[in-house]
Write an enzyme that holds these catalytic residues in place. Sequence first.
Site, PDB file in Angstrom:
ATOM      1  N   TRP A 133     -10.758   1.026  12.332  1.00 19.84           N
ATOM      2  CA  TRP A 133      -9.414   0.567  11.840  1.00 19.84           C
ATOM      3  C   TRP A 133      -8.537   0.550  13.392  1.00 19.84           C
ATOM      4  O   TRP A 133      -8.007   1.776  13.380  1.00 19.84           O
ATOM      5  CB  TRP A 133      -7.927   1.196  10.645  1.00 19.84           C
ATOM      6  CG  TRP A 133      -7.674   0.311  10.560  1.00 19.84           C
ATOM      7  CD1 TRP A 133      -7.018  -0.903  10.965  1.00 19.84           C
ATOM      8  CD2 TRP A 133      -6.255   1.491   9.480  1.00 19.84           C
ATOM      9  NE1 TRP A 133      -5.469  -0.826  10.364  1.00 19.84           N
ATOM     10  CE2 TRP A 133      -5.329   0.247   9.414  1.00 19.84           C
ATOM     11  CE3 TRP A 133      -6.047   2.068   8.798  1.00 19.84           C
ATOM     12  CZ2 TRP A 133      -4.053   0.665   8.908  1.00 19.84           C
ATOM     13  CZ3 TRP A 133      -4.773   2.540   8.381  1.00 19.84           C
ATOM     14  CH2 TRP A 133      -4.043   1.781   8.568  1.00 19.84           C
ATOM     15  N   THR A 154       1.054  -1.019  -0.480  1.00 20.36           N
ATOM     16  CA  THR A 154      -0.177   0.127   0.142  1.00 20.36           C
ATOM     17  C   THR A 154       1.238   1.341  -0.096  1.00 20.36           C
ATOM     18  O   THR A 154       0.616   1.790  -0.859  1.00 20.36           O
ATOM     19  CB  THR A 154      -0.909  -0.118   0.776  1.00 20.36           C
ATOM     20  OG1 THR A 154      -1.560  -1.134   1.123  1.00 20.36           O
ATOM     21  CG2 THR A 154      -1.883   1.239   1.409  1.00 20.36           C
ATOM     22  N   ARG A 200     -15.184   2.934   8.436  1.00 18.03           N
ATOM     23  CA  ARG A 200     -14.904   1.672   9.389  1.00 18.03           C
ATOM     24  C   ARG A 200     -13.933   1.910  10.599  1.00 18.03           C
ATOM     25  O   ARG A 200     -13.111   2.369   9.656  1.00 18.03           O
ATOM     26  CB  ARG A 200     -15.547   0.769   8.812  1.00 18.03           C
ATOM     27  CG  ARG A 200     -13.914   0.865   7.629  1.00 18.03           C
ATOM     28  CD  ARG A 200     -14.106  -0.441   7.093  1.00 18.03           C
ATOM     29  NE  ARG A 200     -13.553  -1.315   5.637  1.00 18.03           N
ATOM     30  CZ  ARG A 200     -12.856  -2.394   5.201  1.00 18.03           C
ATOM     31  NH1 ARG A 200     -14.024  -3.257   5.298  1.00 18.03           N
ATOM     32  NH2 ARG A 200     -12.950  -2.368   4.600  1.00 18.03           N
ATOM     33  N   ASP A 237     -12.059   2.382   1.472  1.00 22.20           N
ATOM     34  CA  ASP A 237     -10.974   3.012   2.758  1.00 22.20           C
ATOM     35  C   ASP A 237     -10.748   4.201   1.906  1.00 22.20           C
ATOM     36  O   ASP A 237      -9.499   4.720   2.270  1.00 22.20           O
ATOM     37  CB  ASP A 237     -10.297   2.249   3.043  1.00 22.20           C
ATOM     38  CG  ASP A 237     -10.967   1.159   3.865  1.00 22.20           C
ATOM     39  OD1 ASP A 237     -12.307   1.038   4.223  1.00 22.20           O
ATOM     40  OD2 ASP A 237     -10.441   0.012   4.255  1.00 22.20           O
ATOM     41  N   GLN A 246      -5.114  -1.701  -3.517  1.00 20.61           N
ATOM     42  CA  GLN A 246      -5.094  -0.551  -2.977  1.00 20.61           C
ATOM     43  C   GLN A 246      -4.234   0.265  -3.968  1.00 20.61           C
ATOM     44  O   GLN A 246      -3.026  -0.051  -4.784  1.00 20.61           O
ATOM     45  CB  GLN A 246      -4.182  -0.573  -1.613  1.00 20.61           C
ATOM     46  CG  GLN A 246      -5.140  -1.694  -0.533  1.00 20.61           C
ATOM     47  CD  GLN A 246      -4.610  -2.477  -0.686  1.00 20.61           C
ATOM     48  OE1 GLN A 246      -3.829  -3.477  -1.514  1.00 20.61           O
ATOM     49  NE2 GLN A 246      -5.095  -3.466   0.705  1.00 20.61           N
TER      50      GLN A 246
END
Length: 490
Positions: free
Chosen positions: A311, A169, A309, A248, A204
């Site tokens: 993490w 990523t 959400r 995300d 990603q």
Amino acid sequence: MRRGSTMARRSSSAAVVPMIVLAAVLTSSLLPAAAAGGGAGASFGNWIALNQQSYAVNAALYAQKSAGEGGKTLDTNLSAAEEKKVVYVVDPSGGGDYTNITAALADIPDGNTKRVVLDLKPGVVFREKLFLNISKPFITFKSDPMKPATISWNDTAATLGKDGKPVGTVGSTTVAVESDYFMAYGVVFRNDAPLAKPGAKGGQAVALRLFGTKAALYNCTIDGGQDTLYDHKGLHYFKDCLIRGSVDFIFGFGRSFYEDCRIESVVKEVAVLTAQQRTKSIEGAIDSGFSFKNCSIGGVKGGQIYLGRAWGDSSRVVYAYTEMGEEVVPIGWDGWNVAKPESSGIYYGEFKCFGAGADAKKKKRVGWALDLTEEQAKPFVGAHYIFGDSWIQPPSVTSGGQAGKKGNQTEAAAAPQAAAKAPTTAEAPAAAEATTNVTAAKAPAAEATNATAAKTTPASEAKNASATESAKASPAAEATKSSSSAATPK
Ligand SMILES: *[C@@H]1O[C@H](CO)[C@@H](O)[C@H](O)[C@H]1NC(C)=O
Ligand SMILES: *[C@@H]1O[C@H](CO)[C@@H](O)[C@H](O)[C@H]1NC(C)=O
Ligand SMILES: *[C@@H]1O[C@H](CO)[C@@H](O)[C@H](O)[C@H]1NC(C)=O
Ligand SMILES: *[C@@H]1O[C@H](CO)[C@@H](O)[C@H](O)[C@H]1NC(C)=O
Ligand SMILES: *[C@@H]1O[C@H](CO)[C@@H](O)[C@H](O)[C@H]1NC(C)=O
Ligand SMILES: *[C@@H]1O[C@H](CO)[C@@H](O)[C@H](O)[C@H]1NC(C)=O
Ligand SMILES: *[C@@H]1O[C@H](CO)[C@@H](O)[C@H](O)[C@H]1NC(C)=O
Ligand SMILES: *[C@@H]1O[C@H](CO)[C@@H](O)[C@H](O)[C@H]1NC(C)=O
Ligand SMILES: *[C@@H]1O[C@H](CO)[C@@H](O)[C@H](O)[C@H]1NC(C)=O
Ligand SMILES: *[C@@H]1O[C@H](CO)[C@@H](O)[C@H](O)[C@H]1NC(C)=O
């Protein structure tokens, strides 16, 4: 540095257990009996009260400071750098000081102490992958909001690096900024890798990663798909920006304030707007969190957008005065791997939001999300949240200064006139501290940079709220430390 073993998501989440246990120990002693504002407030009421208290104390203090001569509180290093500003024109056609950004960055000395404005020729697409070393602070990318320059690349986490291994990523990033005091105005940051198929591995594709502190972006576009903006670490300010992505797409440990921005999902499947990482088991991460003010959220018609959400067990995100399109799912938020979001320290709140997606919350938001009171919201809603008085400047300061090394005078007329005054938020005092006090404000916001942080792969195949069960992935430890060895901010 890999973000995680993508498809391992249905295995057990053993790795995350110690983190949750620790969090429970930490919070349980603080738990008040009654909810403060309902929902998650029940498990985090003391923190909220403290937050409000320190805000009140510091609001008065800063109001006093900004009223008098002492109002100018720019960092000494920053004001010194601004006084020595230089401007270089980057123009592929050869009309400026450099023909590409890589070459311009290479010429900036390590330990740079001057504001260096790279005047990017409007409308040009710079096909470059850039890394701003921590040793080179005070860099500005300036172009024209009406005809922005674009910086674009197309790596994904699965792209193989020189060593033949996937870059992960962090390595997928088009523009990585590890230095402090970065500014950008009227620039498009893009990762144009093809959108990952739902459930695909290594999709990603970061367009911009901010790992330095005190970064400000004005009228910029950050465009990509999965994991577009790695708001990795530090204090960051986004004003009048457009941020586009899918899963995300704003994620990381940053302590950031997004003002007047448009946040857009580019997919018809499930999109997750934020994955803020803040876990009490990592020292120094305690003060991170994303705050959105007067933004608008929307996307592809028929899509489903989650506001965030978790993490990590203490993920913190607040939306205020934000317009939410009908794509925002009624349930709003997802706990991801956190076993008991209602008591873990997750702080997800909304204040005076509006639009079809906001109305839904009256009926159906997940039980532990907060509908904030004004008192609770205030510490987040304003540039004070990121201690902006000491470093946020209007984008107009990116203009002028000495001409570049080739003596070709950059026209001051090209200067952005957008903000005549500093973009601090009117409704809050100039710079009240949000969670602690003025002394503590000197410390960098989020220092969590290492692999203790568990990160799972987004469940991009999840089709709706109930489907997020499949997101209960096995967290794979990801080293979030920078690609540069010097990961510590100054
Ligand atoms: C200013 O720069 C000096 C020298 O680089 C450094 O030691 C100091 O910590 C800096 N101060 C701040 C507030 O960043
Ligand atoms: C100086 O910049 C202008 C505008 O970018 C360009 O037209 C001109 O050719 C440049 N002159 C030199 C000597 O580089
Ligand atoms: C960037 O410019 C430098 C100096 O002109 C040149 O050597 C280099 O090849 C250029 N790089 C790219 C990617 O165009
Ligand atoms: C990335 O872009 C280059 C051209 O700039 C292209 O050759 C390459 O195929 C692209 N990679 C992917 C994975 O799309
Ligand atoms: C909200 O944002 C819009 C631009 O997105 C701006 O025109 C407007 O002035 C902002 N309103 C407030 C109250 O800040
Ligand atoms: C910056 O963006 C805002 C919101 O889109 C817009 O109102 C403003 O005119 C832009 N500034 C410039 C100089 O284009
Ligand atoms: C402010 O924060 C500093 C550092 O955390 C602490 O030492 C000090 O006691 C605090 N002061 C007040 C008034 O809370
Ligand atoms: C991660 O943090 C732990 C605890 O602070 C520390 O012991 C360890 O050395 C760090 N690891 C790296 C790679 O920085
Ligand atoms: C969403 O989940 C519900 C409950 O499992 C199911 O009935 C519905 O068909 C799902 N919707 C989509 C679009 O998958
Ligand atoms: C950053 O700059 C330092 C000092 O020049 C250098 O040692 C280091 O290798 C650079 N890091 C990267 C990732 O280029």
